[in-house]
Design an enzyme around this catalytic site. Structure first.
Site, PDB file in Angstrom:
ATOM      1  N   GLU A  46       0.872  -1.173   0.000  1.00  0.00           N
ATOM      2  CA  GLU A  46       0.000   0.000   0.000  1.00  0.00           C
ATOM      3  C   GLU A  46       0.907   1.221   0.000  1.00  0.00           C
ATOM      4  O   GLU A  46       1.620   1.478   0.958  1.00  0.00           O
ATOM      5  CB  GLU A  46      -0.886  -0.035   1.253  1.00  0.00           C
ATOM      6  CG  GLU A  46      -1.846   1.117   1.375  1.00  0.00           C
ATOM      7  CD  GLU A  46      -2.710   0.985   2.638  1.00  0.00           C
ATOM      8  OE1 GLU A  46      -3.039  -0.159   3.042  1.00  0.00           O
ATOM      9  OE2 GLU A  46      -3.019   2.024   3.234  1.00  0.00           O
ATOM     10  N   ASP A  57      -4.417  10.102   9.821  1.00  0.00           N
ATOM     11  CA  ASP A  57      -3.127   9.559  10.219  1.00  0.00           C
ATOM     12  C   ASP A  57      -2.579  10.192  11.485  1.00  0.00           C
ATOM     13  O   ASP A  57      -2.799  11.367  11.758  1.00  0.00           O
ATOM     14  CB  ASP A  57      -2.121   9.739   9.076  1.00  0.00           C
ATOM     15  CG  ASP A  57      -2.429   8.810   7.921  1.00  0.00           C
ATOM     16  OD1 ASP A  57      -2.425   7.591   8.147  1.00  0.00           O
ATOM     17  OD2 ASP A  57      -2.712   9.300   6.807  1.00  0.00           O
TER      18      ASP A  57
END
Ligand SMILES: Cc1ncc(COP(=O)(O)O)c(C=O)c1O
Lengths: 261, 400
Positions: A46, A57
């Site tokens: 990924e 994040d």
């Protein structure tokens, strides 16, 4: 059949999806990282497309993104780097990123260029299903790109069914409602993963967020098809040792079986 | 009938939160439950009689509303027109921000939330949030850019005195954008018990609409106050500064459909629109997605958000609420900008002409008085969004 479907057909357990930010640690290390991941046993890659404001994040991936942007990484540069990567990488590769840079690049052009490089699918966490269905699903289909939705412990059964119907490739089971790299409460996670397992979904499910070592990887794999590791790997790369050696040591520490009996 | 009648909803969002092409809810699944809960419940709660009673009581007794509409005689003479000042600086805590936090704390109570988070730029929204949390006995965490904590130190002290925890945002430009990122991440990490009180008409649907509705009390009062003063409830011009755009949204709200009322929004040009150190989003921005909605955004060609600059922390933001992006592109509103220098000058002028020291944000609205041609018959209302106590250190340094 695309590479993702192929992967899950041949391997339904302990699938290891490794995340890395494109253009990190160095602008031109993207391919070196991918090669090492393939060489040392990752099943799926990924690649994160760095964004200045990555809301889903935590600090580690945020910092790697800021570094990659400072290094000069853009979507255009990334596609340039990926032009011939299929000559050497056979693993399925998906791109993960946020909507804004993709929209500026042009969604249709983005999908066409990604597919032309040999990318297999996308994860865009801030693209909600309403927008996806209304505007974007046909473009992905046209380019034979899979699309992965996120589900969390708070996602209702009804929504999970809907995402299962809309997703192709795999579902991304966020292990707790949290940003990447967060600590988690194990009991709650197990109950949630058991619930997922009992739903008999069409798509495989990979668990992400907070998977950092063999114990958390094994726990995730008990109930699902595998797991996604990002933050812990970025932290390992941050140590500044050789990419290949770091990747070898890291993946071995997750997947080797010597302590399993 | 003229066009304004059949376009009643043109300036209000559709079911998915779109104002024209702007708005929506671009959020990761981790935020879905909280945002969806709010989306499906906010109008029902706001329309509820007991909610309205609690809201109106607090606006009157705690905030001190209605705020005066003050005829600025000397300023009017100077510019050869009629200028009224909507005195949001006289709200409790010193700015319009508290209209929204009073509404949202009642919303949080109805939703059963125990923990409140907020972002703040100038600290006015943080103070207004800390205030209502103390009032209701709820835990309060405010994210504030590290740079803003320094330049708005008095507001940090006020928040702490009221029991709020102030957490510095240390990423990016260490200002409002980064504080908002941190607040959103906090919300992702606390999905159960937390309500996020956003401080402007930004964020995913339904925030822009909810905040605009809470702030709409500003134009509701302007209407009857101007009617009392002049016999006519409609001004010819309404002027307000725009960071995210909440005081402007409130001051414009009840005039959106009255096409004869010119709506003038003023952004921060920083050191100049072309200086590379600016926050004038309508001049420099292109359509993009930030903080959960599609709007105009200052960004690079690659879609990375550009770090803005303004002397005023409350306008130092690279985006603008989706309502404003729509008012700008549809040309319903006129979007102007003022530099740091012009704002300082305007602050000084208002202080000496009317005896009112405005916030640096607010001073941007006054700076456009010089940029327009006025007629004696114009009825100009300026939203005096906040008072300048928090900016004294900057004024003392810059206005020697
Ligand atoms: C006094 C004052 N006016 C205006 C603003 C800008 O916010 P908005 O555009 O949402 O009104 C702020 C924000 O901190 C403020 O403190």
């Amino acid at each position: 059949m695309n590479r993702l479907e192929n992967l899950f057909q041949n391997k339904s357990k302990r699938v290891l999806n490794m995340y890395c930010t494109a253009g990190f640690p160095e602008l031109n290390s993207t391919l070196e990282v991918m090669r090492s991941l393939q060489r040392h046993g990752a099943d799926l890659i990924e690649l994160g497309m760095p964004y200045s404001d990555p809301l889903a994040d935590g600090p580690v991936i945020q910092e790697s993104s800021a570094k990659a942007i400072a290094n000069g990484m853009t979507i255009q540069v990334l596609f340039e780097q990926l032009k011939n990567f299929r000559n050497e990488i056979s693993l399925p590769v998906i791109l993960m990123g946020y909507m804004n840079p993709v929209l500026q690049y042009g969604f249709e052009k983005f999908c066409a260029d990604a597919a032309a490089c040999g990318i297999d699918g996308l994860i865009l966490p801030d693209l909600p299903e309403y927008e996806y269905e209304k505007f974007y699903a046909p473009i992905l289909k046209q380019n034979n790109l899979s699309f992965t939705f996120l589900i969390t412990p708070e996602t209702s059964a009804e929504r999970i069914q809907k995402f299962d119907a809309l997703s192709s490739g795999f579902l991304y089971a966020v292990s707790s409602s949290a940003t990447t790299g967060s600590q988690q409460n194990n009991d709650g996670v197990e109950a949630y993963l058991k619930r997922l397992q009992s739903m008999k979904l069409n798509n495989p499910a990979l668990v992400g967020f907070g998977i950092k070592d063999k114990a958390s990887f094994n726990r995730a794999c008990t109930y699902t098809n595998g797991a996604i590791i990002g933050t812990a790997y970025i932290q390992a790369l941050n140590q500044g040792k050789s990419i290949d050696e770091t990747t070898h040591v890291f993946i071995t520490s997750i997947t080797n079986n010597q302590y399993l009996f | 009938m003229n066009k304004s009648t059949n376009s009643i909803s043109e300036f209000h969002p559709d079911h998915h939160g779109y104002y024209g092409m702007f708005g929506g809810a671009f959020i990761p699944e981790m935020l879905y439950r909280n945002v969806e809960e709010l989306r499906t419940q906010y109008l029902q709660h706001m329309n509820d009689a007991s909610f309205q009673k609690d809201f109106q009581d607090l606006l009157r007794d705690f905030v001190g509303r209605p705020t005066p509409l003050f005829y600025a005689k000397r300023l009017s003479e100077k510019y050869g027109t009629q200028i009224w000042l909507k005195r949001e600086d006289l709200c409790h805590t010193g700015a319009h921000k508290v209209n929204n936090t009073v509404g949202q704390i009642l919303m949080a109570e109805r939703l059963g939330k125990k923990r409140i988070i907020a972002e703040t730029g100038a600290g006015q929204h943080g103070v207004a949030t800390a205030t209502v949390c103390a009032l209701k006995g709820l835990e309060c965490i405010v994210y504030m850019g590290e740079k803003d904590m320094q330049r708005q130190a008095p507001n940090v002290a006020r928040m702490r005195m009221m029991g709020a925890k102030v957490v510095p945002a240390t990423s990016g430009s260490k200002t409002l954008k980064d504080a908002t990122n941190e607040a959103i991440r906090d919300w992702i990490n606390h999905p159960e018990d937390t309500h996020y009180i956003i401080g402007s008409v930004v964020g995913p649907h339904p925030y822009p609409d909810m905040v605009a509705r809470f702030q709409s009390v500003i134009s509701e009062e302007i209407k009857w106050q101007l009617k009392d003063a002049t016999g006519n409830e409609e001004p010819t011009h309404v002027i307000a500064c725009v960071g995210g755009g909440s005081n402007a949204a409130g001051a414009f709200y009840h005039f959106l459909e009255s096409v004869s009322v010119e709506l003038i929004a003023v952004e921060a040009a920083g050191e100049g629109v072309d200086s590379g150190k600016s926050a004038a989003t309508t001049a420099l921005g292109t359509p993009g997605i930030l903080h959960g909605s599609k709007s105009l955004l200052m960004q690079t060609a690659d879609g990375q958000v550009v770090e803005p600059h303004s002397i005023s922390a409350g306008l130092d933001y690279p985006g603008i609420g989706p309502l404003h992006a729509h008012l700008h592109t549809s040309k319903r509103g006129k979007y102007l900008h003022a530099t740091d220098e012009e704002a300082l000058e305007a602050a000084s002028e208002l202080s000496r002409t009317e005896g009112i020291i405005p916030a640096l944000e607010t001073a941007h609205a006054f700076a456009v008085l010089k940029k327009m041609q006025w007629k004696p018959s114009d009825r100009v209302v300026i939203c005096l969004s906040g008072r300048g106590d928090k900016d004294l250190a900057t004024y003392m340094e810059k206005l020697k």
